[in-house]
Scaffold this motif. Sequence first.
Motif, PDB file in Angstrom:
ATOM      1  N   PRO A 150      34.158  52.024  50.607  1.00 21.36           N
ATOM      2  CA  PRO A 150      34.417  50.614  50.936  1.00 21.36           C
ATOM      3  C   PRO A 150      33.420  49.574  50.283  1.00 21.36           C
ATOM      4  N   PHE A 151      32.224  50.261  50.064  1.00 20.54           N
ATOM      5  CA  PHE A 151      30.815  49.452  49.621  1.00 20.54           C
ATOM      6  C   PHE A 151      31.362  48.883  48.169  1.00 20.54           C
ATOM      7  N   VAL A 152      32.316  49.339  47.533  1.00 23.22           N
ATOM      8  CA  VAL A 152      32.616  48.986  46.046  1.00 23.22           C
ATOM      9  C   VAL A 152      33.447  47.683  46.182  1.00 23.22           C
ATOM     10  N   TYR A 153      34.425  47.832  47.103  1.00 28.24           N
ATOM     11  CA  TYR A 153      35.270  46.607  47.225  1.00 28.24           C
ATOM     12  C   TYR A 153      35.002  45.291  46.888  1.00 28.24           C
ATOM     13  N   PRO A 154      33.746  44.684  47.320  1.00 24.38           N
ATOM     14  CA  PRO A 154      33.426  43.288  46.684  1.00 24.38           C
ATOM     15  C   PRO A 154      33.384  43.314  45.351  1.00 24.38           C
ATOM     16  N   TYR A 155      32.680  44.455  44.470  1.00 23.02           N
ATOM     17  CA  TYR A 155      32.772  44.332  43.320  1.00 23.02           C
ATOM     18  C   TYR A 155      34.050  44.395  42.458  1.00 23.02           C
ATOM     19  N   ASN A 182      35.841  40.904  42.765  1.00 24.32           N
ATOM     20  CA  ASN A 182      35.114  39.680  42.322  1.00 24.32           C
ATOM     21  C   ASN A 182      36.307  38.908  41.642  1.00 24.32           C
ATOM     22  N   PRO A 183      36.192  37.427  41.829  1.00 24.44           N
ATOM     23  CA  PRO A 183      37.532  36.642  41.339  1.00 24.44           C
ATOM     24  C   PRO A 183      37.340  36.891  39.863  1.00 24.44           C
ATOM     25  N   ARG A 184      36.376  37.009  39.124  1.00 23.56           N
ATOM     26  CA  ARG A 184      36.699  37.306  37.561  1.00 23.56           C
ATOM     27  C   ARG A 184      37.233  38.495  37.110  1.00 23.56           C
TER      28      ARG A 184
END
Length: 132
Positions: free
Chosen positions: A44-49, A52-54
Amino acid sequence: RGKKIFVITEGVIPYLSIEQVTELAGDLKARPSFFFWTAEYLAPFVYPYLKNPRRMARMKNAPFLFFPDDWLGVFAASGWGVKEMRYLPEVGITINRHAPKPWWAFLFFPFRHTEWARKYLRMSGYVLFRSH
């Protein structure tokens, strides 16, 4: 006709919603001959990556949708227990084929023995599930 069928869904799970993965897990569990199942794993800690909108804009035709709070728990709730896990970065080190990483990750190499580095080594991989 097989008694212990091994199901492979490599490259499928991240593109499905939580509901779709739950339904797939239930459908596979309903077939007693589907005994083993392998799928990818993302911490789950890779979800923000990944969100990422881009990145999401580049993947607009096939976005990742599976971002559960408990990746393994989704499968366990449908009767699939973890038999074995292999983490890609850890395996890569043992066979001298390191996982690709962004250029800035090399800045953290002096800290590779820290808790952050150990967490990084378990950010992605494959799970072998067994029906229980």
